[in-house]
Design a protein around this motif. Structure first.
Motif, mmCIF file in Angstrom:
data_model
loop_
_atom_site.group_PDB
_atom_site.id
_atom_site.type_symbol
_atom_site.label_atom_id
_atom_site.label_comp_id
_atom_site.label_asym_id
_atom_site.label_seq_id
_atom_site.Cartn_x
_atom_site.Cartn_y
_atom_site.Cartn_z
ATOM 1 N N ARG A 20 0.831 -1.200 0.000
ATOM 2 C CA ARG A 20 0.000 0.000 0.000
ATOM 3 C C ARG A 20 0.868 1.252 0.000
ATOM 4 N N GLN A 21 0.290 2.309 -0.520
ATOM 5 C CA GLN A 21 1.013 3.571 -0.609
ATOM 6 C C GLN A 21 1.436 4.039 0.786
ATOM 7 N N GLY A 22 2.704 4.429 0.899
ATOM 8 C CA GLY A 22 3.243 4.883 2.185
ATOM 9 C C GLY A 22 3.851 3.778 3.032
ATOM 10 N N GLN A 23 3.640 2.528 2.670
ATOM 11 C CA GLN A 23 4.208 1.428 3.431
ATOM 12 C C GLN A 23 5.730 1.418 3.289
ATOM 13 N N THR A 24 6.442 1.200 4.414
ATOM 14 C CA THR A 24 7.905 1.175 4.377
ATOM 15 C C THR A 24 8.383 -0.122 3.728
ATOM 16 N N LEU A 25 9.248 0.026 2.736
ATOM 17 C CA LEU A 25 9.756 -1.123 1.999
ATOM 18 C C LEU A 25 11.186 -1.485 2.393
ATOM 19 N N TYR A 26 12.037 -0.472 2.570
ATOM 20 C CA TYR A 26 13.449 -0.692 2.917
ATOM 21 C C TYR A 26 13.813 0.247 4.070
ATOM 22 N N PRO A 76 9.567 4.476 1.324
ATOM 23 C CA PRO A 76 8.149 4.101 1.293
ATOM 24 C C PRO A 76 7.701 3.681 -0.103
ATOM 25 N N ALA A 77 6.518 3.063 -0.174
ATOM 26 C CA ALA A 77 5.906 2.705 -1.450
ATOM 27 C C ALA A 77 5.210 3.937 -2.021
ATOM 28 N N PRO A 78 5.578 4.384 -3.215
ATOM 29 C CA PRO A 78 4.946 5.588 -3.763
ATOM 30 C C PRO A 78 3.500 5.384 -4.183
ATOM 31 N N ILE A 79 3.111 4.148 -4.582
ATOM 32 C CA ILE A 79 1.731 3.852 -4.968
ATOM 33 C C ILE A 79 1.355 2.496 -4.385
ATOM 34 N N SER A 80 0.075 2.177 -4.434
ATOM 35 C CA SER A 80 -0.399 0.859 -4.030
ATOM 36 C C SER A 80 -0.409 -0.063 -5.247
ATOM 37 N N GLY A 81 -0.008 -1.299 -5.048
ATOM 38 C CA GLY A 81 0.003 -2.245 -6.156
ATOM 39 C C GLY A 81 0.832 -3.465 -5.837
ATOM 40 N N ARG A 82 1.072 -4.261 -6.890
ATOM 41 C CA ARG A 82 1.845 -5.495 -6.747
ATOM 42 C C ARG A 82 3.323 -5.174 -6.978
ATOM 43 N N ILE A 83 4.158 -5.589 -6.007
ATOM 44 C CA ILE A 83 5.574 -5.265 -6.085
ATOM 45 C C ILE A 83 6.349 -6.418 -6.714
ATOM 46 N N SER A 84 7.410 -6.077 -7.409
ATOM 47 C CA SER A 84 8.213 -7.063 -8.120
ATOM 48 C C SER A 84 9.290 -7.641 -7.199
ATOM 49 N N LEU A 85 10.212 -8.367 -7.813
ATOM 50 C CA LEU A 85 11.375 -8.859 -7.077
ATOM 51 C C LEU A 85 12.254 -7.691 -6.647
ATOM 52 N N SER A 86 12.939 -7.886 -5.556
ATOM 53 C CA SER A 86 13.867 -6.868 -5.068
ATOM 54 C C SER A 86 15.201 -7.008 -5.790
ATOM 55 N N ASN A 87 15.693 -5.878 -6.316
ATOM 56 C CA ASN A 87 16.977 -5.899 -7.024
ATOM 57 C C ASN A 87 18.172 -5.750 -6.083
#
Length: 413
Positions: A102-108, A191-202
């Protein structure tokens, strides 16, 4: 006596065989004459039973959608590449690859120690600037009455006042530096800029990332809704616009159906949102973009599909039942209409598509003409007919059985 009868018997058999052959020839001749009379004879006129009865329908202009079946490709509604805005080492990856974020969720989480120190330094600089500004303002306020009494020069008061204002500006500058340091400190959590399905981490934990790197950390695609980019020939689009300009064709809101690669149809219909104004110089096509709901994520970006939709409606077309239209050896569509004097007239028409159980005829017919739909077996151009509405009961008989044959069957019962 027995020997005499046996000698006479062979002499009578040829006469009996000749009589049987003659009877069969007469019977065949009578049957052939009946079929010729039933068929109307060589001149095509009705025999003893009269002209051939045919059923007809009266045609009138109607509305027929101009259907298109074009290739398309699925594209994500939104695509965002996750990139770091500060440099540092990745401490943790806080998402599951391929999941929905979701948008705003911390990814890294990037190591924040350097940026925490910078924020603390900026905070201390701001406090120092505020203290300096307070002393400068106090000095300026004390110099004011002294300058009015001419106990000090006015220049000294002016210099004190300028130093106070410079100190206030330094406070604002230190506050801005603190805000910048706090922003960098916040950017250590990507953070995640938009909501959606995320790909593999590079990048994995422990990797060094920079603010201006070319590679994205990951990519997020929003798949509900999705776009389908449809490729249409520029020549077909030009013909459509010319038809709209001439009249007889009205634009319509295009409802698009999708045929999936396995041949099945997608469960949701979409709408065409816009048409690109530029023609692709390599392919000579124009891109039309349609929007589709995709709650089950069945449509994936990059998937090739076939789009079926109506771009316009022909308001001057004729809908003719399919059984009335045939093809000649050259492939031209032909049909029979009721002509003057109740004679069948064969007509060449333009019928290049179907709509339901009807052919869409765009040329070759006039409003109010009677198109023959029943009794077409062995019907010839110019033959005398007896037209009745197609809904009336028709006299049907097995093919190849003429009137004489039918009479012979009834006689032999």
């Amino acid at each position: 006596m027995i020997l005499q009868d046996e000698r006479r018997t062979p002499k009578r058999r040829p006469f009996r065989n000749l009589l049987a052959v003659a009877s069969a020839a007469v019977l065949l001749a009578s049957c052939g004459g009946g079929e010729e009379a039933e068929a109307g004879g060589p001149g095509g006129r009705g025999g003893p039973r009269g002209p051939t009865q045919v059923g007809f329908v009266v045609v009138k202009p109607g509305s027929a959608a101009i259907q298109q079946s074009l290739p398309g490709r699925v594209a994500a509604y939104q695509v965002s590449e996750v990139r770091p805005q500060v440099s540092g080492v990745i401490l943790r990856r806080l998402f599951r690859e391929g999941s929905f974020v979701r948008q705003g969720q911390t990814l890294y989480q990037i190591d924040p120690s350097v940026y925490n120190a910078q924020a603390a330094q900026a905070q201390a600089a701001l406090q120092s600037s505020r203290a300096t500004a307070e002393a400068a303002r106090t000095r300026a306020s004390r110099y004011r009455p002294l300058a009015e009494m001419e106990a000090i020069s006015k220049q000294e008061y002016t210099d004190a006042l300028a130093q106070a204002r410079q100190a206030d500006a330094a406070v604002a500058q230190s506050a801005a530096a603190l805000r910048s340091a706090q922003i960098d400190q916040r950017f250590t959590r990507v953070p995640a800029p938009i909501s959606g399905r995320i790909s593999l981490s590079n990048f994995t934990e422990g990797a060094l990332v920079t603010a201006n790197q070319a590679d994205a950390l990951a990519t997020i695609a929003r798949l509900d809704p999705v776009f389908v980019d449809i490729q249409q020939s520029a020549a077909d689009l030009l013909n459509l616009r010319q038809a709209l300009a001439r009249g007889g064709t009205a634009p319509t809101t295009a409802q698009v159906r999708l045929k999936l690669p396995d041949g099945s149809y997608y469960g949701y219909s979409g709408t065409v949102e816009f048409s690109q104004v530029l023609v692709n110089q390599e392919t000579g096509t124009v891109t039309l973009r349609a929007r589709f709901a995709n709650p089950q994520s069945l449509l994936l970006p990059g998937m090739f599909v076939t789009a079926e939709f109506a771009q316009a409606v022909n308001t001057a077309a004729f809908l003719v039942p399919q059984q009335a239209v045939t093809r000649d050896p050259r492939g031209n569509a032909t049909l029979f209409v009721v002509g003057p004097g109740n004679r069948a007239v064969q007509r060449v028409v333009v019928a290049d598509r179907t709509q339901g159980t009807n052919w869409v005829v765009t040329q070759g017919l006039a409003p109010g003409e009677r198109v023959i739909t029943q009794g077409l077996n062995n019907l010839r151009d110019g033959a005398e007919i007896r037209p009745v509405p197609a809904s009336a009961p028709q006299r049907l008989r097995p093919p190849g059985v003429g009137a004489a044959g039918a009479n012979a069957n009834r006689t032999g019962r």
